[in-house]
Design a protein around this motif. Structure first.
Motif, short mmCIF file in Angstrom:
data_model
loop_
_atom_site.label_atom_id
_atom_site.label_comp_id
_atom_site.label_asym_id
_atom_site.label_seq_id
_atom_site.Cartn_x
_atom_site.Cartn_y
_atom_site.Cartn_z
N HIS A 26 0.76 -1.57 -0.03
CA HIS A 26 0.04 0.12 0.06
C HIS A 26 0.90 1.40 -0.14
CE1 HIS A 26 -3.49 -2.12 0.50
NE2 HIS A 26 -3.41 -2.80 1.49
N ASN A 27 1.91 1.40 0.87
CA ASN A 27 2.90 2.26 0.97
C ASN A 27 4.22 2.18 0.71
OD1 ASN A 27 0.68 4.44 1.68
ND2 ASN A 27 0.23 2.95 3.23
N THR A 136 -4.32 10.05 6.98
CA THR A 136 -3.16 9.82 6.00
C THR A 136 -2.65 8.68 6.44
OG1 THR A 136 -1.75 11.00 7.62
CG2 THR A 136 -2.88 12.33 5.78
N PRO A 137 -1.81 7.84 5.56
CA PRO A 137 -1.20 6.63 5.79
C PRO A 137 -0.34 6.66 6.98
CG PRO A 137 -1.27 6.97 3.45
CD PRO A 137 -1.74 8.36 4.22
N CYS A 179 -16.55 5.88 3.50
CA CYS A 179 -15.34 5.25 3.03
C CYS A 179 -15.12 3.93 3.90
CB CYS A 179 -14.29 6.29 3.25
SG CYS A 179 -13.97 6.63 5.19
N ALA A 181 -11.71 2.41 5.27
CA ALA A 181 -10.14 2.26 5.98
C ALA A 181 -9.60 1.03 5.98
CB ALA A 181 -10.11 3.39 7.09
N GLU A 182 -8.34 0.92 5.34
CA GLU A 182 -7.66 -0.26 5.33
C GLU A 182 -6.50 -0.15 6.34
OE1 GLU A 182 -7.15 -2.35 1.52
OE2 GLU A 182 -8.33 -0.99 0.74
N GLN A 189 -3.45 2.13 6.35
CA GLN A 189 -2.59 2.19 5.04
C GLN A 189 -3.14 3.07 3.85
OE1 GLN A 189 0.43 0.66 4.96
NE2 GLN A 189 -0.15 0.28 7.39
N ARG A 190 -4.64 2.93 4.02
CA ARG A 190 -5.15 3.86 2.83
C ARG A 190 -6.79 4.02 3.17
NH1 ARG A 190 -4.78 -0.29 -2.59
NH2 ARG A 190 -6.18 -1.95 -1.64
N SER A 192 -10.36 3.86 0.78
CA SER A 192 -11.27 3.70 -0.54
C SER A 192 -12.50 4.30 -0.15
CB SER A 192 -11.05 2.34 -0.84
OG SER A 192 -12.04 1.44 -0.09
#
Length: 197
Positions: A26-27, A136-137, A179, A181-182, A189-190, A192
């Protein structure tokens, strides 16, 4: 960092590389910077992950708590934690890469491990999470996002060590937006957006 061999001890540094390896999907830029901070090569990160997987899957593998003790040493703290009607034990270890976080292992009364992830260190200030711009990540943990944007709905993760939360949060203009969140190892991490077309 010294080159690892199959017979060398698995260290706290190696464990941090394992955490990073799972986050690299992811990052990659954040992981690259963290890997450089640790003084490790990509090959060493891959080797640490390979050895960790072998340790966890081995038929001779020790229990999860024993494995973490052998790699990370004695926990920094052990506290009672209430999960629903059950009281369990939370073992916390420092993670030098993230000084305000701790690696938490939740152990049930029967000795089984329920969860293994990063949480905010006791007493460390958490992030101010007001809207999507704050997410944010690596900015927050699962429980911090769930509290900030309640009610959050847990969802099945896409792989082991991954979690997802669905919730509604205001965007930068204050408009509510759904949203997902993962998280990997409990760290954001991110995001979607299922409504995005």
């Amino acid at each position: 960092m010294e080159r690892m061999s199959a017979s060398s001890a698995f260290t706290p540094l190696d464990f941090q590389l394992v955490l990073l390896r799972r986050m690299a999907d992811h990052n990659p830029d954040l992981v690259e910077a963290a890997r450089h901070e640790l003084g490790a090569s990509i090959a060493e990160m891959r080797e640490a992950n390979r050895r960790w997987q072998a340790m966890t899957r081995s038929s001779r593998s020790r229990g999860a708590v024993s494995r973490y003790r052998s790699v990370l040493g004695a926990p920094e703290s052990t506290v009672a934690r209430q999960i629903g009607d059950l009281e369990c034990e939370a073992l916390l270890w420092p993670v030098p890469l993230w000084p305000t976080l701790r690696f938490e292992v939740l152990r049930a009364p029967n000795g089984a491990v329920w969860n293994e992830w990063l949480i905010r260190a006791p007493g460390a200030p958490g992030p101010a999470l007001r809207n999507l711009d704050d997410l944010t990540p690596w900015s927050c943990t699962v429980d911090e996002a769930a509290r900030a944007f309640a009610p959050a709905r847990p969802m099945e993760g896409t792989a082991p060590t991954r979690w997802r939360l669905a919730f509604t949060a205001p965007d930068g203009a204050g408009q509510p937006r759904r949203c997902v969140a993962e998280f990997t190892w409990g760290l954001l991490q991110r995001l979607s957006f299922p409504d995005a077309g």
